[in-house]
Design a protein around this motif. Sequence first.
Motif, PDB file in Angstrom:
ATOM      1  N   ALA A 106       0.797  -1.289   0.050  1.00 46.78           N
ATOM      2  CA  ALA A 106       0.161  -0.064  -0.082  1.00 46.78           C
ATOM      3  C   ALA A 106       0.799   1.286   0.076  1.00 46.78           C
ATOM      4  CB  ALA A 106      -0.986   0.124   1.158  1.00 46.78           C
ATOM      5  N   GLU A 107       1.865   1.226   0.750  1.00 47.89           N
ATOM      6  CA  GLU A 107       2.859   2.377   0.783  1.00 47.89           C
ATOM      7  C   GLU A 107       3.457   2.552  -0.487  1.00 47.89           C
ATOM      8  OE1 GLU A 107       3.088   4.811   3.198  1.00 47.89           O
ATOM      9  OE2 GLU A 107       2.487   3.474   5.036  1.00 47.89           O
ATOM     10  N   ALA A 108       3.873   1.668  -1.325  1.00 44.97           N
ATOM     11  CA  ALA A 108       4.490   1.642  -2.493  1.00 44.97           C
ATOM     12  C   ALA A 108       3.487   2.361  -3.581  1.00 44.97           C
ATOM     13  CB  ALA A 108       5.031   0.207  -2.875  1.00 44.97           C
ATOM     14  N   LYS A 109       2.307   1.712  -3.546  1.00 46.16           N
ATOM     15  CA  LYS A 109       1.223   2.242  -4.207  1.00 46.16           C
ATOM     16  C   LYS A 109       1.007   3.893  -4.072  1.00 46.16           C
ATOM     17  CE  LYS A 109      -1.308   1.270  -7.587  1.00 46.16           C
ATOM     18  NZ  LYS A 109      -0.793   1.450  -9.149  1.00 46.16           N
ATOM     19  N   ALA A 110       1.094   4.126  -2.774  1.00 49.21           N
ATOM     20  CA  ALA A 110       0.827   5.815  -2.345  1.00 49.21           C
ATOM     21  C   ALA A 110       1.926   6.638  -2.845  1.00 49.21           C
ATOM     22  CB  ALA A 110       0.598   5.796  -0.765  1.00 49.21           C
ATOM     23  N   VAL A 119      -2.195   6.220   3.125  1.00 49.28           N
ATOM     24  CA  VAL A 119      -2.458   4.836   3.692  1.00 49.28           C
ATOM     25  C   VAL A 119      -2.984   4.680   4.757  1.00 49.28           C
ATOM     26  CG1 VAL A 119      -1.497   2.385   4.013  1.00 49.28           C
ATOM     27  CG2 VAL A 119      -0.567   3.829   2.229  1.00 49.28           C
ATOM     28  N   GLU A 120      -4.395   3.988   4.685  1.00 44.81           N
ATOM     29  CA  GLU A 120      -5.075   3.899   6.045  1.00 44.81           C
ATOM     30  C   GLU A 120      -5.285   2.544   6.414  1.00 44.81           C
ATOM     31  OE1 GLU A 120      -9.619   5.202   6.565  1.00 44.81           O
ATOM     32  OE2 GLU A 120      -8.241   6.821   6.203  1.00 44.81           O
ATOM     33  N   ASP A 121      -4.987   2.258   7.537  1.00 44.28           N
ATOM     34  CA  ASP A 121      -5.259   0.874   8.155  1.00 44.28           C
ATOM     35  C   ASP A 121      -6.621   0.273   8.459  1.00 44.28           C
ATOM     36  OD1 ASP A 121      -5.149  -1.867   9.031  1.00 44.28           O
ATOM     37  OD2 ASP A 121      -3.369  -1.408  10.489  1.00 44.28           O
ATOM     38  N   ASN A 122      -7.441  -0.261   7.509  1.00 43.88           N
ATOM     39  CA  ASN A 122      -8.722  -0.869   8.023  1.00 43.88           C
ATOM     40  C   ASN A 122      -8.888  -2.275   8.187  1.00 43.88           C
ATOM     41  OD1 ASN A 122     -10.056   1.715   8.066  1.00 43.88           O
ATOM     42  ND2 ASN A 122      -9.833   2.097   5.935  1.00 43.88           N
ATOM     43  N   SER A 123      -7.783  -2.678   8.781  1.00 46.26           N
ATOM     44  CA  SER A 123      -7.763  -4.388   8.930  1.00 46.26           C
ATOM     45  C   SER A 123      -8.853  -4.410  10.286  1.00 46.26           C
ATOM     46  CB  SER A 123      -6.368  -4.537   9.483  1.00 46.26           C
ATOM     47  OG  SER A 123      -5.486  -4.477   8.383  1.00 46.26           O
ATOM     48  N   MET A 124      -9.204  -5.471  10.274  1.00 43.53           N
ATOM     49  CA  MET A 124      -9.954  -6.168  11.504  1.00 43.53           C
ATOM     50  C   MET A 124      -9.347  -5.871  12.826  1.00 43.53           C
ATOM     51  SD  MET A 124     -11.948  -9.671  12.218  1.00 43.53           S
ATOM     52  CE  MET A 124     -13.201  -9.563  11.289  1.00 43.53           C
ATOM     53  N   ARG A 125      -9.917  -5.333  13.684  1.00 39.50           N
ATOM     54  CA  ARG A 125      -9.080  -5.240  14.901  1.00 39.50           C
ATOM     55  C   ARG A 125      -9.760  -6.364  15.814  1.00 39.50           C
ATOM     56  NH1 ARG A 125      -5.664  -2.446  13.035  1.00 39.50           N
ATOM     57  NH2 ARG A 125      -5.820  -0.174  12.616  1.00 39.50           N
ATOM     58  N   VAL A 126      -8.771  -7.003  16.348  1.00 36.77           N
ATOM     59  CA  VAL A 126      -8.841  -8.273  17.279  1.00 36.77           C
ATOM     60  C   VAL A 126      -7.838  -8.023  18.426  1.00 36.77           C
ATOM     61  CG1 VAL A 126      -9.707  -9.878  15.514  1.00 36.77           C
ATOM     62  CG2 VAL A 126      -7.470  -9.610  16.225  1.00 36.77           C
ATOM     63  N   PRO A 127      -8.304  -8.447  19.568  1.00 35.19           N
ATOM     64  CA  PRO A 127      -7.561  -8.342  20.738  1.00 35.19           C
ATOM     65  C   PRO A 127      -6.286  -9.201  20.743  1.00 35.19           C
ATOM     66  CG  PRO A 127      -9.897  -8.693  21.583  1.00 35.19           C
ATOM     67  CD  PRO A 127      -9.811  -8.812  20.111  1.00 35.19           C
ATOM     68  N   ASP A 128      -5.178  -8.744  21.175  1.00 35.48           N
ATOM     69  CA  ASP A 128      -3.880  -9.559  21.235  1.00 35.48           C
ATOM     70  C   ASP A 128      -4.164 -10.936  21.664  1.00 35.48           C
ATOM     71  OD1 ASP A 128      -1.816  -7.042  22.337  1.00 35.48           O
ATOM     72  OD2 ASP A 128      -2.724  -7.378  20.416  1.00 35.48           O
TER      73      ASP A 128
END
Length: 185
Positions: A106-110, A119-128
């Motif tokens: 994503a950074e390379a494309k940006a 770049v915005e991180d819209n990954s699923m958030r799960v507890p550690d």
Amino acid sequence: MATKDFAVRTEPHVANLGALGELHFIPEVFGDEFLDGYTQVQAAQAALSGEQDLTKMDPEALRDVYGSMRGFLARLMTPESAERFLRFEVIKTGKVFDHFRSREEAEAKAAELGPTARVEDNSMRVPDRVLIELLEWTTELYGGGNERPTTPSSGSSRASRRAGTPGKGSSPSKGSTRTAGRSAR
């Protein structure tokens, strides 16, 4: 001629994350899919130099470990689940231009798109702890359960309870009977 039947899974494994929804994992791994990803996780963990206290760890090294764990898990997911689990969006002029499963891509494309792209991180958030449980579960599923990944103890989750109740029946093996009180022959 001898015949042996082998079971091959065709339905995905399902991890139910409650309100977060389900993640589907591929039914079987082929070739080095599992080992290649697991090797990356182990290499990232080795960079922590055996440190067990999360507060003393280098934040960048810790970020690499969690990133490796997430990347490993996404490689084992069906494409639809992987898209939800790891999603780095390239934003330009307020709109999603493209999305990737790795921050690096994503950074390379940006960078290609110029200084206004981000770049915005819209990954699923799960507890550690859930991330670690998913890692342990997939290691058992695909790795045969022989070896569990090592994780920082302060990030480890409690062991899952075994299903069912302990049996009270006697062992069918004669070699497992108690020997106290018996005389030697």
